[in-house]
Write an enzyme that holds these catalytic residues in place. Structure first.
Site, PDB file in Angstrom:
ATOM      1  N   LYS A  14     -53.444  13.619 110.900  1.00  0.00           N
ATOM      2  CA  LYS A  14     -53.840  13.183 112.245  1.00  0.00           C
ATOM      3  C   LYS A  14     -52.631  12.893 113.125  1.00  0.00           C
ATOM      4  CE  LYS A  14     -58.617  12.188 111.439  1.00  0.00           C
ATOM      5  NZ  LYS A  14     -59.701  11.224 111.239  1.00  0.00           N
ATOM      6  N   ARG A  53     -60.344  11.447 102.511  1.00  0.00           N
ATOM      7  CA  ARG A  53     -60.813  12.705 103.107  1.00  0.00           C
ATOM      8  C   ARG A  53     -59.575  13.524 103.471  1.00  0.00           C
ATOM      9  NH1 ARG A  53     -61.907  14.775 108.126  1.00  0.00           N
ATOM     10  NH2 ARG A  53     -63.802  16.036 108.308  1.00  0.00           N
TER      11      ARG A  53
HETATM   12  N1  HH2 Z   1     -62.222  12.748 110.809  1.00  0.00           N
HETATM   13  C1  HH2 Z   1     -62.577  13.931 111.340  1.00  0.00           C
HETATM   14  C2  HH2 Z   1     -63.877  14.423 111.163  1.00  0.00           C
HETATM   15  N2  HH2 Z   1     -64.784  13.729 110.451  1.00  0.00           N
HETATM   16  N3  HH2 Z   1     -65.370  11.831 109.177  1.00  0.00           N
HETATM   17  C3  HH2 Z   1     -65.036  10.647 108.645  1.00  0.00           C
HETATM   18  N4  HH2 Z   1     -65.940   9.946 107.944  1.00  0.00           N
HETATM   19  N5  HH2 Z   1     -63.781  10.116 108.815  1.00  0.00           N
HETATM   20  C4  HH2 Z   1     -62.803  10.754 109.514  1.00  0.00           C
HETATM   21  O1  HH2 Z   1     -61.691  10.215 109.646  1.00  0.00           O
HETATM   22  C5  HH2 Z   1     -63.129  12.035 110.092  1.00  0.00           C
HETATM   23  C6  HH2 Z   1     -64.443  12.549 109.905  1.00  0.00           C
HETATM   24  C7  HH2 Z   1     -61.575  14.712 112.122  1.00  0.00           C
HETATM   25  O2  HH2 Z   1     -60.813  15.542 111.309  1.00  0.00           O
HETATM   26  P1  HH2 Z   1     -61.095  17.094 110.994  1.00  0.00           P
HETATM   27  O3  HH2 Z   1     -62.450  17.304 110.422  1.00  0.00           O
HETATM   28  O4  HH2 Z   1     -59.974  17.577 110.140  1.00  0.00           O
HETATM   29  O5  HH2 Z   1     -60.964  17.827 112.384  1.00  0.00           O
HETATM   30  P2  HH2 Z   1     -62.008  18.286 113.500  1.00  0.00           P
HETATM   31  O6  HH2 Z   1     -62.794  17.086 113.918  1.00  0.00           O
HETATM   32  O7  HH2 Z   1     -61.144  18.838 114.586  1.00  0.00           O
HETATM   33  O8  HH2 Z   1     -62.929  19.321 112.916  1.00  0.00           O
END
Ligand code: HH2
Length: 268
Positions: free
Chosen positions: A210, A249
């Site tokens: 992040k 995660r």
């Molecule tokens: N972060 C993201 C998405 N979902 N869910 C939980 N529970 N906690 C988190 O910190 C979290 C999440 C964002 O990251 P990512 O899925 O890698 O990216 P994007 O939202 O651009 O798909």
């Protein structure tokens, strides 16, 4: 379903064109399923499938599009016996994925929608309740709190009670690193993990690659890019593990599985 002695690893599988780290890599369902299987081979305990990016500034996708992206992937992974979490805010997507065998409903809007609470309870799924200030399109514009740790913990506790009142038995809580938070807010949440573990629910931390890590490594004005944040991700996740995180995660499952094996040899 959570291992003892080490945090569970949740592999991130975004079936999207625009996720901030793996966007576009898994838009083809066959590639997505192969990537999910590889995560399990690399040591993932479960795979978090998402069909809508929640990165700052992301545009919403329609329900039909999100269903088309994630349902075939969830079906195929569940058929393989892989534990799946579905990362969605849409009731229809939650319903279809839990019916297909997903075990965790991961809602970045914290189950404020009663429909999601009802669906989660009816399927006997785990609710992963995340805190976010604002909404993805604008959440990083000017996040502000009087007491970020106290406010986030109070929110998670209240939402956990609503979710349990709707009949959900299994609850995880997540302070929502990067969701309407400055670098200082994210660091405070991680430094005070005890405020979240004290709530009595397993704590999930999602900090993988992040922007705040890029800002620590570079500067606020010029953060290091996503591709340069892997070592910082590992360092921060081991810190979270040492302070009681039960689920991490992550994008890089293999690296984390190896790091946790070494960590466990020291903590066992
Ligand atoms: N972060 C993201 C998405 N979902 N869910 C939980 N529970 N906690 C988190 O910190 C979290 C999440 C964002 O990251 P990512 O899925 O890698 O990216 P994007 O939202 O651009 O798909």
């Amino acid at each position: 379903m959570l291992p003892e002695g080490r945090p569970a690893l949740m592999g991130i599988l975004n079936v999207t064109p625009d996720s901030f780290s793996d966007g576009g890599l898994h838009l083809d369902p066959l590639l997505a399923v192969a990537a999910g299987r590889q995560m399990v081979a690399d040591g993932a305990d479960l795979v978090d499938v998402g069909g809508e990016s929640t990165r700052p500034g992301a545009e919403p996708v329609t329900e039909a599009e999100e269903l088309k992206r994630v349902v075939p992937v969830v079906q195929a992974l569940c058929t393989d016996g892989i534990r799946v979490s579905i990362d969605t805010t849409k009731p229809a997507v939650a319903e279809a994925c839990l019916a297909a065998g997903a075990e965790v409903l991961n809602d970045v809007t914290g189950f404020q929608n009663p429909e999601l609470r009802e669906i989660c309870a009816r399927h006997g799924a785990t609710a992963c309740i995340m805190h976010m200030q604002g909404e993805p399109r604008t959440m990083q514009n000017n996040p502000s709190y009087n007491d970020v740790v106290g406010e986030v913990a109070a929110y998670l506790e209240e939402q956990a009670q609503f979710v349990q009142a709707a009949g959900v038995r299994d609850v995880w809580v997540d302070p929502g690193i990067g969701f309407g938070k400055t670098t200082a807010h994210n660091l405070a949440l991680l430094r005070h993990m005890g405020a979240f573990t004290a709530l009595g629910y397993p704590v999930l931390i999602g900090l993988s690659r992040k922007a705040f890590l890029g800002r620590i490594l570079g500067s606020e004005a010029e953060p290091l890019p996503t591709s340069e944040r892997e070592e910082a991700t590992l360092a921060a996740n081991l810190f979270a593990a040492a302070h009681g995180a039960r689920i991490l995660r992550v994008h890089n499952v293999r690296g984390h599985a190896r790091a946790l094996r070494a960590w466990r040899a020291l903590t066992d």
